[in-house]
Design an enzyme around this catalytic site. Structure first.
Site, PDB file in Angstrom:
ATOM      1  N   ARG A  91      -0.006  -5.776  -9.934  1.00 54.09           N
ATOM      2  CA  ARG A  91       0.619  -5.126  -8.765  1.00 54.09           C
ATOM      3  C   ARG A  91       1.189  -6.137  -7.770  1.00 54.09           C
ATOM      4  NH1 ARG A  91      -4.007  -2.689  -4.659  1.00 54.09           N
ATOM      5  NH2 ARG A  91      -5.420  -4.441  -4.684  1.00 54.09           N
ATOM      6  N   ASP A 115     -14.431   8.455  -3.284  1.00 60.60           N
ATOM      7  CA  ASP A 115     -13.990   7.378  -4.176  1.00 60.60           C
ATOM      8  C   ASP A 115     -14.725   7.573  -5.508  1.00 60.60           C
ATOM      9  OD1 ASP A 115     -13.078   5.104  -5.372  1.00 60.60           O
ATOM     10  OD2 ASP A 115     -13.734   3.734  -3.796  1.00 60.60           O
ATOM     11  N   HIS A 150      -2.068   3.789  -9.748  1.00 58.06           N
ATOM     12  CA  HIS A 150      -2.757   4.049  -8.469  1.00 58.06           C
ATOM     13  C   HIS A 150      -1.850   4.879  -7.556  1.00 58.06           C
ATOM     14  CE1 HIS A 150      -5.125   3.474  -4.935  1.00 58.06           C
ATOM     15  NE2 HIS A 150      -5.848   2.495  -5.422  1.00 58.06           N
ATOM     16  N   GLU A 201      -5.469   8.969  -9.445  1.00 54.15           N
ATOM     17  CA  GLU A 201      -4.992   7.855 -10.262  1.00 54.15           C
ATOM     18  C   GLU A 201      -5.336   8.057 -11.739  1.00 54.15           C
ATOM     19  OE1 GLU A 201      -6.931   4.450  -8.366  1.00 54.15           O
ATOM     20  OE2 GLU A 201      -7.015   5.614  -6.530  1.00 54.15           O
ATOM     21  N   ARG A 232       0.856  -1.194   0.000  1.00 56.44           N
ATOM     22  CA  ARG A 232       0.000   0.000   0.000  1.00 56.44           C
ATOM     23  C   ARG A 232       0.885   1.235   0.000  1.00 56.44           C
ATOM     24  NH1 ARG A 232      -4.942   0.449  -0.045  1.00 56.44           N
ATOM     25  NH2 ARG A 232      -5.467  -1.510   0.983  1.00 56.44           N
TER      26      ARG A 232
HETATM   27  O1  LIG Z   1      -7.396  -1.606  -1.140  1.00 53.04           O
HETATM   28  P1  LIG Z   1      -7.029  -1.579  -2.605  1.00 53.04           P
HETATM   29  O2  LIG Z   1      -7.431  -2.854  -3.315  1.00 53.04           O
HETATM   30  O3  LIG Z   1      -5.586  -1.246  -2.813  1.00 53.04           O
HETATM   31  O4  LIG Z   1      -7.876  -0.420  -3.251  1.00 53.04           O
HETATM   32  C1  LIG Z   1      -7.818   0.867  -2.764  1.00 53.04           C
HETATM   33  C2  LIG Z   1      -8.782   1.779  -3.522  1.00 53.04           C
HETATM   34  O5  LIG Z   1      -8.375   1.846  -4.861  1.00 53.04           O
HETATM   35  C3  LIG Z   1      -9.120   2.719  -5.720  1.00 53.04           C
HETATM   36  O6  LIG Z   1      -8.880   4.041  -5.400  1.00 53.04           O
HETATM   37  C4  LIG Z   1     -10.586   2.398  -5.709  1.00 53.04           C
HETATM   38  O7  LIG Z   1     -11.332   3.379  -6.379  1.00 53.04           O
HETATM   39  C5  LIG Z   1     -11.085   2.252  -4.279  1.00 53.04           C
HETATM   40  O8  LIG Z   1     -12.434   1.760  -4.308  1.00 53.04           O
HETATM   41  C6  LIG Z   1     -10.221   1.305  -3.483  1.00 53.04           C
HETATM   42  O9  LIG Z   1     -10.705   1.211  -2.155  1.00 53.04           O
END
Ligand SMILES: O=P(O)(O)OC[C@H]1O[C@H](O)[C@H](O)[C@@H](O)[C@@H]1O
EC number: 5.1.3.15
Length: 260
Positions: free
Chosen positions: A35, A158, A113, A217, A12
């Site tokens: 990823r 979001d 992202h 993103e 993350r």
């Molecule tokens: O927790 P992850 O799978 O890394 O995703 C993290 C985030 O990514 C993006 O921004 C999506 O729009 C979100 O809906 C999601 O919560």
């Protein structure tokens, strides 16, 4: 970030690459598998249509493993060039080629992202997305139109902004720093901050970390990309941090977007 660095979990933070699926918009794991994979150094990449002026770059490549082909039955070469400009600008170029030998096209969605570090999310403004249409991930991806001024943050966000300009700016009032995002081949822009409740629910995200981060993103989501065998798609992202002398009310958004 309170990230988990042990495979097979994604890290993350940084700039995870979402491929071949953004979020849960398909049958694969969230944001696809790219990823979560180890990439190889690409020692002899095919020439770039646009040369990289920077000499500081690395070329990486991802190809599907046998396991990957079981979950996404396609053959591809995903080449990534990561380049650093003299002023610290980061340039990422993704080239994805369909190398299927069965004549079949494939379709994917994609996102860089990008996690940005900000001093205080409540003081941050995003410029370049005002008045655009977006799909709200918190409301079953219903379509809305953004109203009014620059985007600010006071609760969970979001959203997938559609048909966005090639330049977006994140203004960090407290740090007097503006991140400028330039992109090419990536019409959409996702803006995400989980805010307090969702932050608490995520194991790899500190309870208060939402205050100091924002994801913007560069993406291709609304209109998925389809490639026939032999075809290649390219998506470019360029990030720079510039000092900004933002004082409340003195900022001319046009100037920020047009400068540098
Ligand atoms: O927790 P992850 O799978 O890394 O995703 C993290 C985030 O990514 C993006 O921004 C999506 O729009 C979100 O809906 C999601 O919560």
């Amino acid at each position: 970030m309170q990230s988990n660095f042990k495979p097979p979990k994604p890290i993350r933070g940084g700039i995870p690459l979402c491929f071949p699926q953004f979020s849960n918009l398909g049958p694969l794991e969230s944001h696809g598998f790219a990823r979560n994979r180890f990439w190889a150094v690409d020692t002899d990449p095919p020439p770039f249509p646009t040369p990289t002026y920077s000499k500081a770059f690395v070329d990486l490549i991802l190809k599907p493993s046998e396991e990957d082909i079981k979950i996404w039955p396609h053959s591809y070469e995903f080449r990534l060039r990561v380049a650093l400009g003299p002023g610290g600008d980061l340039m990422l170029t993704s080239r994805i080629r369909n190398t299927n030998t069965d004549g079949k096209p494939f379709t994917f969605t994609f996102a860089y992202h990008t996690y940005f570090s900000v001093s205080d999310i409540s003081e941050v403004r995003v410029e370049g997305l005002e008045t655009l249409d977006y799909l709200d991930n918190l409301k079953n991806r219903e379509r809305f139109t953004e109203q009014g001024d620059a985007i600010t943050f006071e609760s969970e966000v979001d959203k997938i902004y559609l048909s966005t300009p090639t330049k977006i700016a994140i203004l960090d009032h407290e740090k007097k720093r503006t991140f400028v995002i330039r992109k090419d081949g990536l019409p959409d822009a996702v803006v995400w901050n989980p805010w307090d409740k969702k932050a608490k629910a995520m194991a790899d995200f500190g309870d208060d970390e939402y205050k100091h981060m924002l994801c913007v993103e560069a993406a291709a989501i609304e209109k998925p990309i389809t490639l026939k065998p032999g075809e290649e798609w390219k998506g470019r992202l360029e990030l720079s941090a510039v000092p900004s002398s933002y004082c409340s009310g003195q900022l001319d958004p046009q100037r920020v977007l047009q400068s540098s």
